[in-house]
Design an enzyme around this catalytic site. Structure first.
Site, short mmCIF file in Angstrom:
data_model
loop_
_atom_site.label_atom_id
_atom_site.label_comp_id
_atom_site.label_asym_id
_atom_site.label_seq_id
_atom_site.Cartn_x
_atom_site.Cartn_y
_atom_site.Cartn_z
CG HIS A 249 -0.54 0.14 2.52
ND1 HIS A 249 -0.31 1.38 3.08
CD2 HIS A 249 -0.27 -0.75 3.50
CE1 HIS A 249 0.07 1.24 4.33
NE2 HIS A 249 0.12 -0.05 4.62
CG ASP B 140 2.84 1.04 8.09
OD1 ASP B 140 2.40 0.41 7.11
OD2 ASP B 140 2.20 1.20 9.14
CD GLU C 224 -2.94 -1.30 5.56
OE1 GLU C 224 -2.90 -2.32 6.27
OE2 GLU C 224 -2.57 -0.18 5.99
CD GLU C 225 -1.56 2.72 7.70
OE1 GLU C 225 -2.20 2.37 8.71
OE2 GLU C 225 -0.38 2.38 7.51
CG ASP D 114 1.68 -3.85 5.57
OD1 ASP D 114 2.40 -2.99 6.13
OD2 ASP D 114 0.47 -3.67 5.34
CG HIS E 135 1.12 3.95 12.52
ND1 HIS E 135 -0.25 3.90 12.65
CD2 HIS E 135 1.42 3.22 11.41
CE1 HIS E 135 -0.77 3.18 11.67
NE2 HIS E 135 0.23 2.75 10.91
#
Length: 343
Positions: free
Chosen positions: A65, A177, A208-209, A231, A318
Site C-alpha cells: 500500500h 509503513d 489501507e490505513e 507489508d 506510525h
C-alpha cells in the site's frame, strides 16, 4: 538471484506525500518508475498498477500500500491556527512538536504541531496523555484570512521527515509503513523481467490505513489466480516489546511469513520453499483472526483469492522515525521474484 535496489526511487517514494485517500503524489512516483519496464495505469479508486506479460498464465497480483498516516484540516481558527483530524491511526504523543507538510492551494505549505509549553501546563495536564483534539497546527499565519489564502478545510498534511541513512544500512523515515511494500512489489516486478511468462501485476494500493479499501477494489478488478501482500511488522527486539504478543521479528534477521485464517496454505508453502531455495532467512508470524494488512480484504474477494503475506521488520511504526534494515528489504524483493518465477 542477484539484485541491486534502486535507492533513488525508494527515497523519492518515501519523500512523496500520500495520506490515506490522497495518494496522488506517491502514486505518480510509483508509476513514473514503472513506465520504463511495465504497462501502467490507475483505477478510479486511485490504485496504481504496473503490469508485465498481459494475458500470461497464471495471473499473480503483488500488493503494497502507498498510503501513509496523515492529518486533514478540520477547522481554521480566527488567529490562523489549524485544527486537525487523523487520517489513520495516530499516537498523539508522537505528533507533539513535529513538522508537517500540507498540500496547499499553490503548493506545499509547511507548519508545526503546537501545544502549550511545559512551563504553563498545569500539574494534571503534565501527567495526562495528550489527545489529538488538544493539538493544533501553526503555519505562521497571523489570521484566518491569511491561512485560508494558502489552504482550506480539507487540506491534508503529512510529517515533514525526509529519509536518513543510519549506521549499518538502516534507514529512518516517515511512511516506511508501507511505501516499503509498494517499493518491494515494483522492484520484484523489475527483477522478474525475462524470468517468468506469468502475467504479474504490481499494485500500489490505496486507503489501507483506513480499511484496506483500495486492495479490495484492485483484487476484484484484476481477479488474479493468486496474490501476495507485502507489508511491515513490529520489530520484536525493540526495548519493551513482548515477543509473546508480537511474535519474533528483528531488523536484519530476514523476512517474516504470516500464517493465519486469511493466508492460503499453498501460497504460504510456496513462499517458504522459495525462501529456502534462495537462502533467505525468515521467521513465522501467526495471527488468530486477521492480519491487519491488505490480505484480509484480498482473500475475501469474489469466490476467494489464494493470498500470502510477506512482512518486513520495522521499528517505531506510525511515527516520524520508522526504521528498517535495507538487507531485509532486498531479501523481500528477492523472495517475491523467486516465488513468482517458480509458480
Amino acid at each position: 538471484m542477484s539484485y541491486a535496489p534502486d535507492l533513488e526511487f525508494l527515497e523519492r517514494l518515501l519523500h512523496a506525500s500520500g495520506p490515506s485517500g490522497f495518494e496522488e503524489e506517491a502514486a505518480e512516483v510509483f508509476l513514473e518508475r514503472a513506465r520504463s519496464f511495465a504497462q501502467v495505469e490507475r483505477d478510479r479508486h486511485g490504485n496504481a498498477y504496473a503490469r508485465i506479460h498481459p494475458g500470461g498464465k497464471p495471473k499473480v497480483l503483488l500488493l503494497g500500500h502507498l498510503d501513509e498516516i496523515g492529518v486533514i484540516v478540520s477547522h481554521v481558527e480566527e488567529k490562523g491556527f489549524l485544527r486537525l483530524k487523523p487520517l489513520g491511526g495516530w499516537d498523539p504523543q508522537v505528533l507533539v512538536g513535529q513538522r508537517l507538510r500540507f498540500s496547499g492551494k499553490r503548493g506545499p505549505v509547511f507548519g508545526v504541531v503546537g501545544r502549550k509549553a511545559i512551563h504553563v501546563l498545569k500539574e494534571e495536564e503534565r501527567k495526562k496523555a495528550v489527545e489529538l483534539s488538544e493539538l493544533f497546527a501553526d503555519i505562521g499565519a497571523g489570521s484566518k484570512e491569511e491561512a485560508l489564502a494558502h489552504l482550506e478545510v480539507g487540506a491534508v498534511g503529512v510529517l515533514d521527515q525526509p529519509p536518513k541513512w543510519l549506521l549499518g544500512e538502516r534507514l529512518v523515515s516517515k511512511a516506511l509503513d508501507n511505501r516499503l511494500g509498494a517499493f518491494v512489489v515494483l522492484e520484484a516486478l523489475r527483477l522478474l523481467q525475462g524470468r517468468t511468462s506469468a502475467e504479474v501485476v504490481a499494485v500500489g494500493s490505496v486507503q489501507e490505513e483506513i480499511g484496506a479499501y483500495g486492495a479490495r477494489t484492485a483484487a476484484f478488478r484484476e481477479n488474479p489466480d493468486l496474490a501476495v501482500v507485502v507489508d511491515v511488522t513490529h520489530d520484536s527486539a525493540t526495548p519493551g516489546m513482548d515477543q509473546a504478543q508480537v511474535g519474533e521479528a528483528e531488523l536484519g534477521r530476514g523476512v517474516v511469513l504470516d500464517v493465519g485464517p486469511f493466508v492460503d496454505k499453498q501460497v504460504f508453502r510456496g513462499l517458504k520453499e522459495a525462501a529456502e531455495r534462495e537462502g533467505i532467512p525468515y521467521t513465522l508470524h501467526a495471527h488468530g483472526r486477521w492480519s491487519g494488512t491488505d490480505a484480509d480484504e484480498v482473500a475475501k474477494v469474489r469466490e476467494g483469492i489464494p493470498t500470502g503475506i510477506v512482512s518486513i521488520p520495522l521499528r517505531y511504526m506510525h511515527s516520524p522515525v520508522e526504521m528498517v534494515d535495507l538487507e531485509d528489504v532486498k531479501r523481500a524483493v528477492r523472495l517475491l521474484a523467486a516465488f513468482v518465477a517458480g509458480v
